[in-house]
Design a protein around this motif. Structure first.
Motif, short mmCIF file in Angstrom:
data_model
loop_
_atom_site.label_atom_id
_atom_site.label_comp_id
_atom_site.label_asym_id
_atom_site.label_seq_id
_atom_site.Cartn_x
_atom_site.Cartn_y
_atom_site.Cartn_z
N ASN A 171 0.91 -1.25 0.07
CA ASN A 171 0.11 -0.06 -0.05
C ASN A 171 1.03 1.30 -0.18
O ASN A 171 0.28 2.55 -0.18
CB ASN A 171 -0.66 0.10 1.15
N ARG A 172 2.13 0.99 0.20
CA ARG A 172 3.05 2.24 0.33
C ARG A 172 2.99 3.22 1.23
O ARG A 172 2.89 4.57 0.96
CB ARG A 172 3.08 2.91 -1.14
N ASN A 173 2.36 2.77 2.48
CA ASN A 173 2.11 3.86 3.59
C ASN A 173 3.32 4.31 4.14
O ASN A 173 3.22 5.41 4.20
CB ASN A 173 1.09 3.17 4.44
N ASN A 174 4.16 3.16 4.30
CA ASN A 174 5.71 3.70 4.90
C ASN A 174 5.50 4.38 6.11
O ASN A 174 6.06 5.50 6.50
CB ASN A 174 6.24 4.50 3.89
N LEU A 175 4.46 3.88 7.11
CA LEU A 175 4.38 4.44 8.30
C LEU A 175 5.54 4.38 9.21
O LEU A 175 6.18 3.12 9.09
CB LEU A 175 3.21 3.83 9.13
N GLU A 176 5.91 5.18 10.21
CA GLU A 176 7.02 5.05 11.09
C GLU A 176 6.65 3.75 11.88
O GLU A 176 5.45 3.35 12.14
CB GLU A 176 7.16 6.38 11.99
N GLY A 177 7.63 3.13 12.46
CA GLY A 177 7.47 1.77 13.08
C GLY A 177 6.59 1.91 14.19
O GLY A 177 5.55 0.91 14.13
N ALA A 178 6.49 2.76 15.21
CA ALA A 178 5.48 2.70 16.41
C ALA A 178 4.28 2.97 15.83
O ALA A 178 3.24 2.19 16.29
CB ALA A 178 5.90 3.77 17.41
N ALA A 179 3.73 3.70 14.98
CA ALA A 179 2.47 4.09 14.10
C ALA A 179 2.16 3.10 13.77
O ALA A 179 0.91 2.70 13.74
CB ALA A 179 2.76 5.25 13.25
N LEU A 180 2.83 2.20 12.85
CA LEU A 180 2.51 1.00 11.88
C LEU A 180 2.07 -0.05 13.11
O LEU A 180 1.13 -0.85 12.84
CB LEU A 180 3.46 0.45 11.07
N ILE A 181 2.72 -0.32 13.93
CA ILE A 181 2.54 -1.17 15.11
C ILE A 181 1.07 -1.13 15.82
O ILE A 181 0.06 -1.86 15.92
CB ILE A 181 3.62 -1.26 16.07
N HIS A 182 0.98 0.43 16.01
CA HIS A 182 -0.09 0.57 16.79
C HIS A 182 -1.51 0.37 15.75
O HIS A 182 -2.50 -0.04 16.18
CB HIS A 182 -0.18 2.08 17.17
N LYS A 183 -1.16 0.80 14.43
CA LYS A 183 -2.37 0.65 13.54
C LYS A 183 -2.67 -0.94 13.39
O LYS A 183 -3.88 -1.21 13.50
CB LYS A 183 -1.98 1.02 12.22
N THR A 184 -1.63 -1.69 13.36
CA THR A 184 -2.01 -2.95 13.17
C THR A 184 -2.63 -3.76 14.56
O THR A 184 -3.53 -4.61 14.36
CB THR A 184 -0.65 -3.85 13.01
N VAL A 185 -2.20 -3.20 15.67
CA VAL A 185 -2.75 -3.97 16.79
C VAL A 185 -4.41 -3.43 16.65
O VAL A 185 -5.17 -4.15 16.98
CB VAL A 185 -2.09 -3.29 18.07
N PHE A 186 -4.60 -2.17 16.33
CA PHE A 186 -5.84 -1.68 16.47
C PHE A 186 -6.77 -2.47 15.64
O PHE A 186 -7.74 -3.03 15.72
CB PHE A 186 -5.93 -0.08 16.09
N GLN A 187 -6.01 -2.91 14.26
CA GLN A 187 -6.94 -3.68 13.41
C GLN A 187 -7.28 -5.03 13.69
O GLN A 187 -8.26 -5.70 13.63
CB GLN A 187 -5.96 -3.73 12.04
N VAL A 188 -6.20 -5.73 14.52
CA VAL A 188 -6.34 -6.88 15.13
C VAL A 188 -7.48 -6.94 16.02
O VAL A 188 -8.21 -7.91 16.21
CB VAL A 188 -5.13 -7.50 15.73
#
Length: 218
Positions: A173-190
């Motif tokens: 998706n070429r979001n290229n989120l910074e690590g912590a933000a990407l982790i938080h986003k994925t936790v939220f999705q799960v």
């Protein structure tokens, strides 16, 4: 204070540390043993003394990842008893994966090239799946979730898909989120996957999750 606190990192550990940085940031396929030795400022012969090429480095890094992940998976037993516990535990798992993210960014290609690691990776994923399944069961016993046992396997599989392919999805998706933000986003999705099973407390839990996610998304 003991001088041992300031002891320099051993060459072998420096090689692994710098290799992991290079693989994570620039991609493993783009790096050669010469690139790694140049980044370290050592001769290729010195690197070869410690590791017989890049393949040996990759296997040593997988050893470290496997060991650390097993500690995390086995540390969950009986300790995830609330929605908040589950959020934190998922974050810990994803943070560990992110630390070794080059394995996951081209997972199929890498495992095809290293069939010995493929078997070990599948075993680790199976243990991770069992852990997630048990966490869901523990949350059910604690009356935090109400999941029909016939749906628990399917929910576990959905969560495992998210935990395994989140980095590939981000790259695609070429979001290229910074690590912590990407982790938080994925936790939220799960966590959103389990909202339908939260019962009467689900709305309050969801509200807290959204507030936490919004505060950490950038």
């Amino acid at each position: 204070m003991s001088n041992s606190v300031f002891k320099p990192m051993k060459t072998r550990d420096r090689i692994l540390h710098v290799s992991l940085l290079l693989f994570n940031e620039e991609g493993e396929a783009q790096q050669t043993a010469v690139d790694i030795s140049n980044a370290l400022g050592i001769s290729p012969g010195n690197l070869y003394y410690h590791f017989k090429g890049k393949d040996a480095i990759i296997r040593a890094l997988f050893d470290a990842f496997e060991e650390e992940m097993r500690v995390i998976l086995r540390g969950s037993r009986g300790r995830v008893t609330s929605i908040e516990d589950n959020w934190v535990y998922l974050y810990i798992i994803l943070e560990e994966i992110y630390d070794f993210r080059f394995f996951y960014r081209n997972l199929g290609v890498l495992l095809d090239r290293y069939p010995d690691l493929a078997g070990r990776f599948r075993t680790l994923v199976a243990e991770q799946r069992t852990t997630i399944h048990n966490v869901l069961a523990d949350l059910g016993k604690a009356d935090v979730l109400a999941i029909d046992p016939r749906l628990r396997d399917a929910l576990t599989d959905q969560i495992m898909m998210a935990l395994t392919f989140w980095l590939e999805a981000d790259a695609m998706n070429r979001n290229n989120l910074e690590g912590a933000a990407l982790i938080h986003k994925t936790v939220f999705q799960v966590m959103c996957l389990i909202v339908p099973y939260m019962g009467e407390s689900g709305f309050d839990a969801l509200s807290r999750m959204i507030t936490h996610y919004e505060a950490n998304r950038t």
